[in-house]
Every structure is written in C-alpha cells, then in structure tokens.
Write a protein that holds these residues in place. Structure first.
Motif, PDB file in Angstrom:
ATOM      1  N   ALA A 202       0.840  -1.195   0.000  1.00  0.00           N
ATOM      2  CA  ALA A 202       0.000   0.000   0.000  1.00  0.00           C
ATOM      3  C   ALA A 202       0.881   1.253   0.000  1.00  0.00           C
ATOM      4  CB  ALA A 202      -0.921   0.007   1.210  1.00  0.00           C
ATOM      5  N   PRO A 203       0.338   2.383  -0.435  1.00  0.00           N
ATOM      6  CA  PRO A 203       1.135   3.628  -0.389  1.00  0.00           C
ATOM      7  C   PRO A 203       1.603   3.985   1.017  1.00  0.00           C
ATOM      8  CG  PRO A 203      -0.808   3.897  -1.753  1.00  0.00           C
ATOM      9  CD  PRO A 203      -0.956   2.581  -1.077  1.00  0.00           C
ATOM     10  N   ASN A 204       0.824   3.598   2.025  1.00  0.00           N
ATOM     11  CA  ASN A 204       1.210   3.882   3.401  1.00  0.00           C
ATOM     12  C   ASN A 204       1.181   2.558   4.175  1.00  0.00           C
ATOM     13  OD1 ASN A 204       1.895   5.146   5.754  1.00  0.00           O
ATOM     14  ND2 ASN A 204      -0.177   5.880   6.211  1.00  0.00           N
ATOM     15  N   PRO A 205       2.287   1.800   4.184  1.00  0.00           N
ATOM     16  CA  PRO A 205       2.292   0.502   4.863  1.00  0.00           C
ATOM     17  C   PRO A 205       2.026   0.667   6.361  1.00  0.00           C
ATOM     18  CG  PRO A 205       4.198   0.746   3.420  1.00  0.00           C
ATOM     19  CD  PRO A 205       3.567   2.085   3.521  1.00  0.00           C
ATOM     20  N   LEU A 206       1.735  -0.450   6.972  1.00  0.00           N
ATOM     21  CA  LEU A 206       1.416  -0.459   8.391  1.00  0.00           C
ATOM     22  C   LEU A 206       2.620   0.029   9.197  1.00  0.00           C
ATOM     23  CD1 LEU A 206      -0.809  -1.235  10.405  1.00  0.00           C
ATOM     24  CD2 LEU A 206       0.276  -3.491  10.581  1.00  0.00           C
ATOM     25  N   GLN A 207       2.415   1.035  10.017  1.00  0.00           N
ATOM     26  CA  GLN A 207       3.496   1.632  10.813  1.00  0.00           C
ATOM     27  C   GLN A 207       3.117   1.636  12.291  1.00  0.00           C
ATOM     28  OE1 GLN A 207       4.257   5.527   9.211  1.00  0.00           O
ATOM     29  NE2 GLN A 207       4.878   4.739   7.211  1.00  0.00           N
ATOM     30  N   GLN A 208       2.554   0.541  12.750  1.00  0.00           N
ATOM     31  CA  GLN A 208       2.125   0.432  14.136  1.00  0.00           C
ATOM     32  C   GLN A 208       2.515  -0.930  14.706  1.00  0.00           C
ATOM     33  OE1 GLN A 208      -2.095   1.020  13.657  1.00  0.00           O
ATOM     34  NE2 GLN A 208      -1.987   3.234  14.069  1.00  0.00           N
ATOM     35  N   ARG A 310      -8.132  -7.403  24.439  1.00  0.00           N
ATOM     36  CA  ARG A 310      -7.859  -5.992  24.216  1.00  0.00           C
ATOM     37  C   ARG A 310      -6.595  -5.879  23.369  1.00  0.00           C
ATOM     38  NH1 ARG A 310      -5.436  -3.426  29.900  1.00  0.00           N
ATOM     39  NH2 ARG A 310      -3.398  -4.500  29.816  1.00  0.00           N
ATOM     40  N   SER A 311      -6.437  -4.699  22.803  1.00  0.00           N
ATOM     41  CA  SER A 311      -5.243  -4.418  21.996  1.00  0.00           C
ATOM     42  C   SER A 311      -4.599  -3.134  22.470  1.00  0.00           C
ATOM     43  CB  SER A 311      -5.603  -4.318  20.512  1.00  0.00           C
ATOM     44  OG  SER A 311      -6.405  -3.178  20.278  1.00  0.00           O
ATOM     45  N   LEU A 312      -3.275  -3.107  22.404  1.00  0.00           N
ATOM     46  CA  LEU A 312      -2.485  -1.911  22.691  1.00  0.00           C
ATOM     47  C   LEU A 312      -1.739  -1.547  21.408  1.00  0.00           C
ATOM     48  CD1 LEU A 312      -2.989  -3.151  25.593  1.00  0.00           C
ATOM     49  CD2 LEU A 312      -0.908  -1.946  26.279  1.00  0.00           C
ATOM     50  N   THR A 313      -2.117  -0.445  20.798  1.00  0.00           N
ATOM     51  CA  THR A 313      -1.534  -0.016  19.525  1.00  0.00           C
ATOM     52  C   THR A 313      -0.590   1.150  19.771  1.00  0.00           C
ATOM     53  OG1 THR A 313      -3.538  -0.696  18.364  1.00  0.00           O
ATOM     54  CG2 THR A 313      -2.032   0.762  17.190  1.00  0.00           C
ATOM     55  N   THR A 314       0.676   0.974  19.333  1.00  0.00           N
ATOM     56  CA  THR A 314       1.691   2.006  19.502  1.00  0.00           C
ATOM     57  C   THR A 314       2.273   2.325  18.133  1.00  0.00           C
ATOM     58  OG1 THR A 314       2.206   1.107  21.680  1.00  0.00           O
ATOM     59  CG2 THR A 314       3.787   2.668  20.730  1.00  0.00           C
ATOM     60  N   SER A 315       2.369   3.606  17.827  1.00  0.00           N
ATOM     61  CA  SER A 315       2.935   4.017  16.531  1.00  0.00           C
ATOM     62  C   SER A 315       4.440   3.811  16.530  1.00  0.00           C
ATOM     63  CB  SER A 315       2.601   5.487  16.249  1.00  0.00           C
ATOM     64  OG  SER A 315       1.208   5.683  16.183  1.00  0.00           O
ATOM     65  N   VAL A 316       4.948   3.424  15.382  1.00  0.00           N
ATOM     66  CA  VAL A 316       6.394   3.243  15.223  1.00  0.00           C
ATOM     67  C   VAL A 316       7.041   4.606  15.126  1.00  0.00           C
ATOM     68  CG1 VAL A 316       8.195   2.252  13.754  1.00  0.00           C
ATOM     69  CG2 VAL A 316       6.039   1.029  14.096  1.00  0.00           C
ATOM     70  N   SER A 327       2.606  10.379  18.193  1.00  0.00           N
ATOM     71  CA  SER A 327       2.469  10.215  19.641  1.00  0.00           C
ATOM     72  C   SER A 327       2.953   8.828  20.035  1.00  0.00           C
ATOM     73  CB  SER A 327       1.008  10.406  20.061  1.00  0.00           C
ATOM     74  OG  SER A 327       0.843  10.124  21.427  1.00  0.00           O
ATOM     75  N   GLY A 328       3.698   8.747  21.099  1.00  0.00           N
ATOM     76  CA  GLY A 328       4.184   7.469  21.598  1.00  0.00           C
ATOM     77  C   GLY A 328       3.271   6.824  22.604  1.00  0.00           C
ATOM     78  N   LYS A 329       2.102   7.402  22.872  1.00  0.00           N
ATOM     79  CA  LYS A 329       1.176   6.852  23.842  1.00  0.00           C
ATOM     80  C   LYS A 329       0.361   5.729  23.200  1.00  0.00           C
ATOM     81  CE  LYS A 329      -2.543   8.194  27.003  1.00  0.00           C
ATOM     82  NZ  LYS A 329      -3.397   9.329  27.477  1.00  0.00           N
ATOM     83  N   PRO A 330       0.282   4.559  23.838  1.00  0.00           N
ATOM     84  CA  PRO A 330      -0.489   3.458  23.240  1.00  0.00           C
ATOM     85  C   PRO A 330      -1.978   3.723  23.294  1.00  0.00           C
ATOM     86  CG  PRO A 330       0.321   2.824  25.406  1.00  0.00           C
ATOM     87  CD  PRO A 330       0.953   4.157  25.096  1.00  0.00           C
ATOM     88  N   VAL A 331      -2.650   3.208  22.277  1.00  0.00           N
ATOM     89  CA  VAL A 331      -4.103   3.309  22.187  1.00  0.00           C
ATOM     90  C   VAL A 331      -4.680   1.953  22.555  1.00  0.00           C
ATOM     91  CG1 VAL A 331      -6.052   3.774  20.683  1.00  0.00           C
ATOM     92  CG2 VAL A 331      -3.923   5.075  20.417  1.00  0.00           C
ATOM     93  N   VAL A 332      -5.568   1.952  23.579  1.00  0.00           N
ATOM     94  CA  VAL A 332      -6.130   0.709  24.096  1.00  0.00           C
ATOM     95  C   VAL A 332      -7.537   0.525  23.535  1.00  0.00           C
ATOM     96  CG1 VAL A 332      -6.748  -0.611  26.153  1.00  0.00           C
ATOM     97  CG2 VAL A 332      -4.754   0.917  26.196  1.00  0.00           C
ATOM     98  N   ARG A 333      -7.825  -0.680  23.107  1.00  0.00           N
ATOM     99  CA  ARG A 333      -9.169  -1.029  22.649  1.00  0.00           C
ATOM    100  C   ARG A 333      -9.581  -2.327  23.329  1.00  0.00           C
ATOM    101  NH1 ARG A 333     -11.333  -1.849  16.374  1.00  0.00           N
ATOM    102  NH2 ARG A 333     -13.457  -2.466  16.926  1.00  0.00           N
ATOM    103  N   GLU A 334     -10.588  -2.266  24.181  1.00  0.00           N
ATOM    104  CA  GLU A 334     -11.065  -3.429  24.905  1.00  0.00           C
ATOM    105  C   GLU A 334     -12.367  -3.940  24.285  1.00  0.00           C
ATOM    106  OE1 GLU A 334     -11.526  -2.965  29.052  1.00  0.00           O
ATOM    107  OE2 GLU A 334      -9.372  -2.734  29.466  1.00  0.00           O
ATOM    108  N   LEU A 335     -12.426  -5.246  24.154  1.00  0.00           N
ATOM    109  CA  LEU A 335     -13.632  -5.898  23.651  1.00  0.00           C
ATOM    110  C   LEU A 335     -14.472  -6.386  24.828  1.00  0.00           C
ATOM    111  CD1 LEU A 335     -12.135  -8.034  20.716  1.00  0.00           C
ATOM    112  CD2 LEU A 335     -12.794  -5.610  20.746  1.00  0.00           C
TER     113      LEU A 335
END
Length: 355
Positions: A202-208, A310-316, A327-335
């Motif tokens: 993709a033009p913008n590959p996954l960077q997380q 849950r997932s913890l997503t952090t940007s590279v 931002s270096g802060k992780p994003v939390v998503r709970e199911l």
C-alpha cells in the motif's frame, strides 16, 4: 714339378702373410671339416653369409664397428659332439645366467643380457556377468494395490491444490460474473485462514505495533471462580520466533491475522459491519482460548468460562531525518466479555489430547 706348379683354374684368395700355407682341399692330411665349405667354423648352415661373395663386392658398405654375427655351429650346442657338457640332471631345464654356455661369436666371459619381453595385450573376458538391473524405487516398488492408492491420493492432492489456487485467484480478481454468482462460496473457502490483503504494497504501509492481550474468568478444580491477569499473547509469539531462522507461519501470523480480521469486520463500537462479523468473533475467541489452555491459565485443571480481549496499539517512531511527529502513547481497545461455549471447550480438549 707336380701338378700344382701349373696354372689352376680354381679361385685364388688374396695373398696370405708369410707363414705356412693353409692345407689344400686335396691334401689327405687336411681336416675333413674343410671339405664342405671355406668357412673354418665348419658350419653347413646355408643361411650363413658367403665371405667370398662379400670380398668380391667391393662396393658394399662396410661398418668396421659392427660386431661379427655368425650362426652357432653344431659343436656349440650343449651335449653335442665337441660342445659344452650339461649335467644330466639339468637337461631340458633353464640354466642360470652365469652357467649358460657361451653362444658362438660371444666371448665366454661376457654377461648374458636377457631379451626384452613385450607385454601381452590384456583382453577383457567376454564371460563377465552383465551389471545387475537396479531395483525399482518409489511408487514403482509398491504392489499394484498400493500403487493405485498412491495414485488416487496424489490425484486428490493435485485437485485440491488447483481448487485452492482458483479460489485465491477469484478472491483477488476484480468483480466478475463468477464472483457475483459464487461470491459466498469463495469467501467461505478463503476466510479466515487464507485471507489475502495488500497492506505491504500500500502507499502507506502499516506503521504500528499492535499487542493483543487476553484475560479470562476460570473455574478452578475446587469449584471457585477467579479472574486471571492479562496475558500478552503478541509478546509470547515474538519471544517464540526470536532467534528462530525458520519460524512457522502460525507463530508469525495466526494471532495478528485474526485480530486484523476482527477489526476489519467491526466498527469502533465492536458491532459487526457485514456477514463476516460473527465468523471473525468466533475465530478470535477460539484462538485465545487455545492459547490460555497452553498457558494453564488459572492453574492445572482450570476451565475457562469467559474471555476478554484488548489491543495496545503504539505508533512506530519515525526516523531521525523525518519531520513527522507521532504520539508514543499506546491506544487501548477493549472488547466485551465473551462466554466460551461448550463446543469450543470440547474442541480445546480434543486438540490438547492430540498434542
């Protein structure tokens, strides 16, 4: 004056030096061996060269260095009259070199040189056995029944491979008549294990960096219920493949692809957005339950009743030369909590016993 004082018609040799004249042929006192030939050796061999003829041919080349060659006479042969004597016990046997009698024309003290021998040509034997025929290998070495079974199995494998390649092609191909009529069958074949995507190109590959974690409500062996802590399944997969030159596809992609499958079929409120919503939920729940069973969550013989993911997503972090700010802060998503049905527990028990 006798008859020899008159001219004779016989051939006269060259003048001899002063001394007694050789005996004449008609002299009764002359030895008998001179009566047959002028050769003083007395040899009657017709192959011997005529010395008189040689003397009459002054044009013939002469080699003063060539040794004189003459045939041995009868007197030179062993046990012949006047020849050397051989002991009776050695008659018919090969004498040693130092005891062999000298050959005519060779000095008695000269060393006897053996004649060079030529090696005989070695011919391969025509009676040699032919090389053995190699035994058949592979399927040809099997009996007829096993050959039929092997051919049938290979045909099934080839047919399955062709069907799979066709399904993947139709899944990735643009919309067409076949995908419109049989789209549901194609999706059931592809999802969830064989899902395809183009994120790498993709033009913008996954960077997380996405970490998938899970906790559970378990019932222990004494009948009490308890809640476990969070298990970082992504970190466990990363530790399993760290230093492994040939990690398996399951270790690398099973958990990640199941999470991507769920996110792609649900909205931000965890509500299904298509027909694959329920399928992705069951797929993710089955994977985390199997992982908890391997980790003995809640202790030995504990039964998992419900799970939460849950997932913890952090940007590279961007490279130093880039001006991009993230931002270096992780994003939390709970199911929400999911109850584990009895069918999943039975499948979990069956797979655990198979391992």
């Amino acid at each position: 004056m006798d008859a020899y004082d008159e001219g004779s018609n016989g051939r006269h040799g060259p003048d001899a030096p002063d001394g007694p004249a050789p005996d004449r042929r008609d002299d009764p006192s002359a030895p008998d061996h001179l009566s047959g030939s002028d050769d003083p050796s007395g040899s009657d061999d017709p192959s011997a060269p005529d010395t008189a003829a040689v003397r009459e041919n002054p044009g013939a080349p002469e080699n003063p260095d060539a040794p004189a060659v003459s045939s041995p006479s009868a007197s030179d042969l062993p046990n012949a009259s006047g020849g050397p004597k051989v002991p009776d016990g050695l008659v018919g046997q090969q004498l040693p070199v130092d005891q062999q009698p000298p050959v005519h024309g060779t000095p008695a003290g000269a060393a006897h040189e053996p004649r060079p021998t030529h090696p005989t040509s070695v011919r391969p034997s025509t009676a040699e056995a032919a090389p053995p025929i190699p035994a058949p290998a592979g399927i040809a070495a099997l009996s007829v029944g096993y050959q039929i079974a092997a051919a049938f199995a290979l045909a099934i494998v080839a047919l399955t491979a062709c069907v799979h390649l066709g399904m993947v092609f139709l899944h990735l191909a643009p919309s067409n008549t076949v995908t419109k009529q049989h789209g549901r069958a194609i999706e059931e074949w592809i999802y969830p294990e064989f899902e395809q995507n183009w994120k790498l190109f993709a033009p913008n590959p996954l960077q997380q960096n996405i970490a998938v974690q899970v906790r559970a409500q378990v019932r222990t062996s004494d009948g009490t219920s308890q809640e476990t802590g969070w298990y970082d399944l992504s970190a466990l997969d990363g530790a399993a493949i760290d230093g492994n030159l040939l990690p398996s596809h399951t270790q690398q992609n099973e958990l990640r692809r199941s999470w991507d499958f769920y996110v792609g079929s649900h909205d931000g409120e965890n509500r299904p957005t298509g027909l694959r919503g329920d399928l992705s939920e069951r797929y993710l729940r089955r994977i985390v339950v199997l992982r908890l069973d391997r980790l003995d969550a809640g202790g030995k013989d504990a039964v998992v009743e419900s799970v939460q993911v849950r997932s913890l997503t952090t940007s590279v972090a961007p490279p130093k030369w880039s001006e991009e700010q993230v931002s270096g802060k992780p994003v939390v998503r709970e199911l929400p909590w999911w109850s584990v049905p009895e069918a999943d527990l039975q499948q979990e028990t069956a797979e655990a016993s198979a391992r």
